[in-house]
Design an enzyme around this catalytic site. Structure first.
Site, PDB file in Angstrom:
ATOM      1  N   CYS A   1      21.104  18.278  -3.808  1.00  9.15           N
ATOM      2  CA  CYS A   1      21.342  17.093  -4.635  1.00  9.15           C
ATOM      3  C   CYS A   1      20.824  17.352  -6.048  1.00  9.15           C
ATOM      4  O   CYS A   1      21.459  17.008  -7.044  1.00  9.15           O
ATOM      5  CB  CYS A   1      20.636  15.876  -4.049  1.00  9.15           C
TER       6      CYS A   1
ATOM      7  N   HIS B   1      22.364  16.542  -9.734  1.00 11.07           N
ATOM      8  CA  HIS B   1      21.904  15.248 -10.247  1.00 11.07           C
ATOM      9  C   HIS B   1      20.568  15.297 -10.970  1.00 11.07           C
ATOM     10  O   HIS B   1      20.179  14.307 -11.590  1.00 11.07           O
ATOM     11  CB  HIS B   1      21.772  14.238  -9.100  1.00 11.07           C
TER      12      HIS B   1
ATOM     13  N   CYS C   1      22.308 -19.714  10.942  1.00 11.23           N
ATOM     14  CA  CYS C   1      20.861 -19.438  10.925  1.00 11.23           C
ATOM     15  C   CYS C   1      20.338 -19.286   9.504  1.00 11.23           C
ATOM     16  O   CYS C   1      19.354 -19.913   9.122  1.00 11.23           O
ATOM     17  CB  CYS C   1      20.545 -18.163  11.701  1.00 11.23           C
ATOM     18  N   HIS C   2      20.971 -18.422   8.720  1.00 16.25           N
ATOM     19  CA  HIS C   2      20.338 -17.949   7.489  1.00 16.25           C
ATOM     20  C   HIS C   2      20.636 -18.824   6.276  1.00 16.25           C
ATOM     21  O   HIS C   2      20.006 -18.652   5.235  1.00 16.25           O
ATOM     22  CB  HIS C   2      20.721 -16.487   7.241  1.00 16.25           C
TER      23      HIS C   2
ATOM     24  N   CYS D   1      29.516  12.782  -0.913  1.00 17.24           N
ATOM     25  CA  CYS D   1      28.949  13.871  -1.699  1.00 17.24           C
ATOM     26  C   CYS D   1      28.702  15.086  -0.798  1.00 17.24           C
ATOM     27  O   CYS D   1      29.000  16.214  -1.175  1.00 17.24           O
ATOM     28  CB  CYS D   1      27.634  13.404  -2.324  1.00 17.24           C
TER      29      CYS D   1
ATOM     30  N   ASP E   1       0.856  -1.193   0.000  1.00 19.51           N
ATOM     31  CA  ASP E   1       0.000   0.000   0.000  1.00 19.51           C
ATOM     32  C   ASP E   1       0.893   1.244   0.000  1.00 19.51           C
ATOM     33  O   ASP E   1       1.437   1.619   1.034  1.00 19.51           O
ATOM     34  CB  ASP E   1      -0.892  -0.033   1.251  1.00 19.51           C
TER      35      ASP E   1
ATOM     36  N   CYS F   1      26.507 -16.227  10.665  1.00 15.20           N
ATOM     37  CA  CYS F   1      25.342 -15.844   9.862  1.00 15.20           C
ATOM     38  C   CYS F   1      24.785 -17.080   9.171  1.00 15.20           C
ATOM     39  O   CYS F   1      23.573 -17.302   9.120  1.00 15.20           O
ATOM     40  CB  CYS F   1      25.726 -14.821   8.797  1.00 15.20           C
TER      41      CYS F   1
ATOM     42  N   CYS G   1      21.506  -8.228  14.331  1.00 12.93           N
ATOM     43  CA  CYS G   1      21.764  -9.662  14.292  1.00 12.93           C
ATOM     44  C   CYS G   1      22.975 -10.009  15.165  1.00 12.93           C
ATOM     45  O   CYS G   1      22.959 -11.002  15.891  1.00 12.93           O
ATOM     46  CB  CYS G   1      22.025 -10.100  12.854  1.00 12.93           C
TER      47      CYS G   1
END
Lengths: 152, 253, 109
Positions: free
Chosen positions: B69, B73, B172-173, B106, B41, B169, B214
């Site tokens: 910016c 740009h 678990c992943h 920048c 949404d 990491c 994590c």
């Protein structure tokens, strides 16, 4: 009666006893929190069942943001206000939504739920009558320990 | 559909399939219907507040140069595709550069302004509006050439056990992705949603914030942002997520 | 984050038509119940009130409490019965205020 059945009825009796000993106290705690919140808003008045609809998920993935819609029942006259209560939250009174025509007695928002509980919506009519609907919501726990991470 | 996808994913992610491409699944598919609808949404997704704010920050003049910016740009839509390629090797500085690093460079070098702090609202607003321009585009980082060493370091960081829980990491992943941990499904560690709105945080966070979160969860010293090791891990994670569509601002639990 | 809102207001409607307003506003809704990593209580900072005026009438007046999620979302509906200004107003417990306005043009049914 076989030993098995006797044992089962004994277990049932124990379970029933445990329920009598433990559950009323927990319910009374929640009930008194809700009751205190209702008394704060409505004094002596207490809601009857019905007159308001409450839409929210029965199973919630994260208690920090739960979509909820409250509306007066279509067969009721337009109430003056809709209220939300979350009895197990640190502050059970969630919000009060005063409404006047031509607005409809209906709103959608996102609420916090501090754990599994019965969320209650209350409609309040101009004559002082109150109607309520409650929905049991189960809030699942996330992985790891979420409350440690204020700085990260 | 979601159930079928999950099943497919679980089958492909069984131990023995070390190739990360097999276990890839966006965290979007681990959300319930209500949260998927929230992400989809474009009005009610709370991350869009940061897109709005980023658009304003993009247009605001900053620093001694008095430039915005936009002055250099053009519109933020000119940044389309950029976030899919980051982090990337900066040969002048001889180090990896992520989106936050690009913005900070920048800000200080060209606008001559104080660079926004990591995880500040200004930083998250700018990173979110820039990443949002690449929504729907596949992640595609370069890991060869001058980035090869950093990539190897990132792969090593992913596999290395850390913290009091002694977990990597990958534990678990990779190896337990798709399994349940309390009410949660362990994700495949895909980072295609960032910056994203996490309900646990009640706000936006970067890839690096999630890495630190994590780390803390396994009781490890959190990797500090803008260090070679943290950037190398981000590069490896982006490569693991290659081909997945960027979703920023995604919703996660 | 400074107070800023996304609002979706109806601009045209036929008389008698039910129209919807959707709002999303940036605010931490800090409950006052949380503590930081040093154990210090984080002070409460919430939006306390939202109101909507439509064609010179107060049609919604909402009290918000800490049980409302961060970055509050609110949607509600009303019957378009005359042309007029719509004014949405959020007020916080730190004295902050945000107002968004729009105009609804109502044509005969």
């Amino acid at each position: 009666m076989t030993a098995f059945l006797r044992r089962r009825s004994l277990l049932q009796g124990l379970a029933g006893g445990a329920f009598v000993l433990v559950a009323p106290r927990a319910l009374a705690d929640l009930g008194s929190r809700l009751d205190a919140a209702l008394a704060e808003r409505f004094g002596e008045r207490r809601p009857e069942q019905g007159g308001v609809e409450l839409e929210l998920s029965r199973l919630v993935e994260n208690g920090n943001s739960v979509a909820v819609t409250v509306r007066a029942s279509p067969d009721e006259p337009t109430p003056a206000a809709l209220h939300l209560f979350m009895p197990r939250n640190p502050e059970p009174w969630g919000t009060s939504f005063q409404v006047a025509p031509p607005a409809l007695a209906e709103f959608s928002t996102r609420i916090r739920l501090a754990g599994t509980q019965d969320v209650m919506a209350v409609a309040e009519w101009a004559d002082g009558r109150l109607g309520a609907t409650a929905v049991s919501v189960m809030v699942t726990l996330g992985a790891c320990a979420d409350d440690l991470y204020l700085e990260f | 559909m979601r159930r079928a996808l999950l099943l497919l994913w679980l089958l492909l992610a069984l131990p023995g399939h070390a190739e990360p491409r097999a276990g890839q699944i966006s965290g979007y598919h681990l959300l319930g219907e209500e949260l998927q609808a929230l992400q989809d949404d474009d009005f009610a997704n709370p991350g869009m507040l940061w897109v709005d704010r980023g658009q304003r920050a993009w247009d605001a003049a900053a620093g001694a140069s008095g430039t915005s910016c936009r002055d250099c740009h053009g519109g933020p839509e000119r940044m389309q595709g950029l976030a899919t390629q980051l982090p990337r090797w900066n040969s002048d500085q001889e180090r990896l550069e992520n989106l936050e690093g690009l913005i900070r460079n920048c800000r200080s070098a060209r606008q001559q302004a104080e660079p926004p702090a990591y995880e500040s609202d200004e930083m998250l607003a700018l990173t979110t509006v820039i990443a949002h321009q690449s929504r729907g585009l596949p992640l595609a980082v370069a890991v060869d050439g001058p980035a090869a060493d950093a990539f190897a370091a990132g792969r090593d960081a992913f596999a290395r056990r850390r913290g009091q829980l002694d977990l990597s990491c990958a534990d678990c992943h990779d190896r337990h992705a798709g399994a349940r941990l309390r009410g949660e499904t362990i994700s495949a560690g895909m980072i295609n949603g960032f910056p994203l709105y996490r309900l646990t945080w009640e706000g936006m966070g970067s890839r690096q914030r999630m890495i630190r979160w994590c780390n803390e969860a396994v009781r490890a010293e959190p990797l500090q942002p803008d260090t070679a090791k943290a950037l190398a891990l981000e590069l490896f994670l982006a490569w693991r997520s290659r081909g997945l569509e960027l979703e920023s601002p995604a919703i996660r639990r | 984050m400074t107070l800023s809102a996304r609002v979706r207001l109806p601009q045209q409607a036929r008389s008698g038509e039910v129209v919807e307003i959707r709002t999303l506003v940036s605010h931490p809704m800090e409950t006052g119940f949380r503590v930081d990593s040093f154990g210090r209580r984080i002070p409460r900072r919430i939006l306390t009130r939202f109101s909507c005026r439509y064609a010179e009438r107060l049609i919604i007046d909402m009290e918000l409490r800490p049980g409302i999620s961060a970055n509050p979302y609110l949607a509600f509906r009303f019957v378009a019965d005359r042309s007029g200004e719509i004014e949405l107003r959020w007020q916080g417990d730190q004295g902050e205020e945000l107002v968004e306005r729009g105009h609804l043009e109502v044509t005969p049914a």
